[in-house]
Design a protein around this motif. Structure first.
Motif, PDB file in Angstrom:
ATOM      1  N   LYS A  82     -10.391  -0.559   7.977  1.00  0.00           N
ATOM      2  CA  LYS A  82      -9.535  -0.283   6.828  1.00  0.00           C
ATOM      3  C   LYS A  82      -8.353   0.584   7.256  1.00  0.00           C
ATOM      4  O   LYS A  82      -8.514   1.717   7.679  1.00  0.00           O
ATOM      5  CB  LYS A  82     -10.345   0.424   5.730  1.00  0.00           C
ATOM      6  N   THR A  83      -7.156   0.016   7.151  1.00  0.00           N
ATOM      7  CA  THR A  83      -5.935   0.750   7.442  1.00  0.00           C
ATOM      8  C   THR A  83      -4.951   0.484   6.307  1.00  0.00           C
ATOM      9  O   THR A  83      -5.177  -0.376   5.451  1.00  0.00           O
ATOM     10  CB  THR A  83      -5.312   0.283   8.769  1.00  0.00           C
ATOM     11  N   ASP A 143       0.867  -1.186   0.000  1.00  0.00           N
ATOM     12  CA  ASP A 143       0.000   0.000   0.000  1.00  0.00           C
ATOM     13  C   ASP A 143       0.900   1.232   0.000  1.00  0.00           C
ATOM     14  O   ASP A 143       1.758   1.379   0.879  1.00  0.00           O
ATOM     15  CB  ASP A 143      -0.916   0.007   1.221  1.00  0.00           C
ATOM     16  N   ILE A 144       0.693   2.106  -0.990  1.00  0.00           N
ATOM     17  CA  ILE A 144       1.589   3.247  -1.182  1.00  0.00           C
ATOM     18  C   ILE A 144       0.827   4.553  -1.018  1.00  0.00           C
ATOM     19  O   ILE A 144      -0.252   4.738  -1.594  1.00  0.00           O
ATOM     20  CB  ILE A 144       2.244   3.213  -2.584  1.00  0.00           C
ATOM     21  N   SER A 145       1.379   5.440  -0.232  1.00  0.00           N
ATOM     22  CA  SER A 145       0.840   6.795  -0.094  1.00  0.00           C
ATOM     23  C   SER A 145       1.973   7.786  -0.344  1.00  0.00           C
ATOM     24  O   SER A 145       3.099   7.397  -0.655  1.00  0.00           O
ATOM     25  CB  SER A 145       0.250   7.002   1.303  1.00  0.00           C
ATOM     26  N   LYS A 146       1.684   9.040  -0.203  1.00  0.00           N
ATOM     27  CA  LYS A 146       2.690  10.076  -0.477  1.00  0.00           C
ATOM     28  C   LYS A 146       3.891   9.947   0.450  1.00  0.00           C
ATOM     29  O   LYS A 146       5.048  10.103   0.007  1.00  0.00           O
ATOM     30  CB  LYS A 146       2.068  11.463  -0.322  1.00  0.00           C
ATOM     31  N   LYS A 155      -2.111  -0.929   6.628  1.00  0.00           N
ATOM     32  CA  LYS A 155      -1.624  -2.291   6.851  1.00  0.00           C
ATOM     33  C   LYS A 155      -2.631  -3.319   6.339  1.00  0.00           C
ATOM     34  O   LYS A 155      -2.254  -4.292   5.665  1.00  0.00           O
ATOM     35  CB  LYS A 155      -1.366  -2.506   8.347  1.00  0.00           C
ATOM     36  N   SER A 156      -3.912  -3.110   6.638  1.00  0.00           N
ATOM     37  CA  SER A 156      -4.934  -4.062   6.181  1.00  0.00           C
ATOM     38  C   SER A 156      -5.072  -4.024   4.658  1.00  0.00           C
ATOM     39  O   SER A 156      -5.336  -5.048   4.021  1.00  0.00           O
ATOM     40  CB  SER A 156      -6.286  -3.782   6.847  1.00  0.00           C
ATOM     41  N   ASP A 157      -4.898  -2.840   4.059  1.00  0.00           N
ATOM     42  CA  ASP A 157      -4.950  -2.738   2.596  1.00  0.00           C
ATOM     43  C   ASP A 157      -3.813  -3.524   1.963  1.00  0.00           C
ATOM     44  O   ASP A 157      -3.998  -4.223   0.961  1.00  0.00           O
ATOM     45  CB  ASP A 157      -4.861  -1.271   2.160  1.00  0.00           C
ATOM     46  N   ALA A 158      -2.612  -3.413   2.536  1.00  0.00           N
ATOM     47  CA  ALA A 158      -1.469  -4.155   2.019  1.00  0.00           C
ATOM     48  C   ALA A 158      -1.699  -5.661   2.147  1.00  0.00           C
ATOM     49  O   ALA A 158      -1.399  -6.428   1.223  1.00  0.00           O
ATOM     50  CB  ALA A 158      -0.195  -3.748   2.749  1.00  0.00           C
ATOM     51  N   THR A 159      -2.263  -6.085   3.273  1.00  0.00           N
ATOM     52  CA  THR A 159      -2.544  -7.506   3.479  1.00  0.00           C
ATOM     53  C   THR A 159      -3.608  -7.994   2.513  1.00  0.00           C
ATOM     54  O   THR A 159      -3.502  -9.101   1.952  1.00  0.00           O
ATOM     55  CB  THR A 159      -2.993  -7.749   4.928  1.00  0.00           C
ATOM     56  N   MET A 160      -4.637  -7.192   2.305  1.00  0.00           N
ATOM     57  CA  MET A 160      -5.677  -7.561   1.345  1.00  0.00           C
ATOM     58  C   MET A 160      -5.086  -7.750  -0.046  1.00  0.00           C
ATOM     59  O   MET A 160      -5.423  -8.698  -0.775  1.00  0.00           O
ATOM     60  CB  MET A 160      -6.760  -6.477   1.313  1.00  0.00           C
TER      61      MET A 160
END
Length: 302
Positions: A101-102, A7-10, A104-109
């Motif tokens: 939804k975090t 999961d990538i953000s700025k 970390k959870s997005d990356a795991t999903m």
């Protein structure tokens, strides 16, 4: 194969390694989203999983301008990359019943998504260099034209348009495709720049895929004041739809195929706006056809 979700953000990059699919054991790590951290990310991936790059499947979603640099870096190091469609990934997350939804959870999903889909999707491949350069030029032009200080940017806009035209003219495939697009009455220099890039960067198999990408597929409204009416989906790049709208207006006057299509729709009870939207979609279909067949547009006589 080992499966990693990113999961990538700025500001940061969240990684999640799916260690065990059955027990959902994961190992996570967070890095800053900076070029100098990319080597550390590569090292963590290889050392933590005890695997080679070609044994890892990394899944991520497009996040504006933030994901590109890392994605190209990882691809160059030999990792398998899945660039997930955000809509499909969301449906998959809903199916997993992810409530909190975090990052970390997005990356795991995304790790789970890659595990489930890697056998049926194609790994991401970078565009050819000339297409990437054209993309950068067009995005810069769009940014300048959208800027409130457009008048102050007039000289730079003029120069960028010239640079884009020269870039296309210097690449035989791009030059040929632009000429084919401009054989269609209603497609002028402005829209042909955008569509030359679009058809070089996106590998559409069918005309309706191109129309769907541009947000031109019909959508039936089921609620509110518009219930029962049909509109377009408006997904995808708005700047292309805006230019297609103007092209459809012009084509409705000077392109006999589009003009007949418009009159038929209006005679069948469609509103002028519905007819224009349908003509935008028909124009994209025609554009797809000339590019796929590598033949200039020919007017179909009635």
């Amino acid at each position: 194969m080992m499966f990693i979700g990113i999961d990538i953000s700025k500001e940061k990059i969240d990684l999640s390694w799916l260690r065990d699919q059955l027990t959902n054991k994961i190992k996570t790590k967070v890095f800053k989203n900076k070029h100098q951290d990319f080597l550390a990310i590569e090292k963590w991936l290889l050392n933590t999983t005890k695997s080679a790059a070609n044994e890892l499947v990394i899944t991520l979603e497009p996040t504006g301008v933030y994901h590109g640099a890392l994605m190209y870096f990882l691809h160059e190091q030999g990792f398998n990359i899945i660039l997930a469609n955000p809509g499909k990934a969301k449906k998959y997350a809903d199916a997993l019943n992810i409530i909190h939804k975090t990052d970390k959870s997005d990356a795991t999903m995304l790790a789970h998504y890659g595990c489930a889909k890697h056998a049926v999707v194609s790994y991401w491949q970078p565009d050819a260099l000339e297409v990437r350069e054209l993309k950068a030029l067009i995005r810069r032009l769009d940014a300048l034209e959208s800027n409130r200080q457009r008048e102050a940017n007039r000289d730079e806009i003029k120069q960028l348009k010239s640079d884009i035209d020269n870039h296309i003219d210097n690449e035989p495939d791009l030059k040929r495709n632009r000429k084919l697009l401009e054989s269609i009455p209603g497609i002028g220099p402005v829209l042909s720049r955008e569509l030359t890039y679009l058809f070089a960067a996106k590998k559409f198999n069918k005309a309706k895929e191109a129309a769907a990408y541009c947000g031109l597929i019909p959508r039936h409204n089921e609620s509110g004041k518009l219930k029962g009416r049909t509109s377009i989906s408006k997904l995808g790049p708005a700047r292309i739809r805006c230019k297609l709208y103007m092209a459809a207006i012009v084509a409705g006057q000077w392109n006999k195929t589009i003009k007949r299509h418009k009159l038929t729709l209006i005679n069948n009870g469609k509103t002028p706006m519905q007819a224009v939207c349908a003509n935008m979609r028909k124009l994209i279909h025609i554009c797809f056809g000339v590019i796929k067949n590598q033949e200039a547009f020919k007017l179909q006589e009635s």
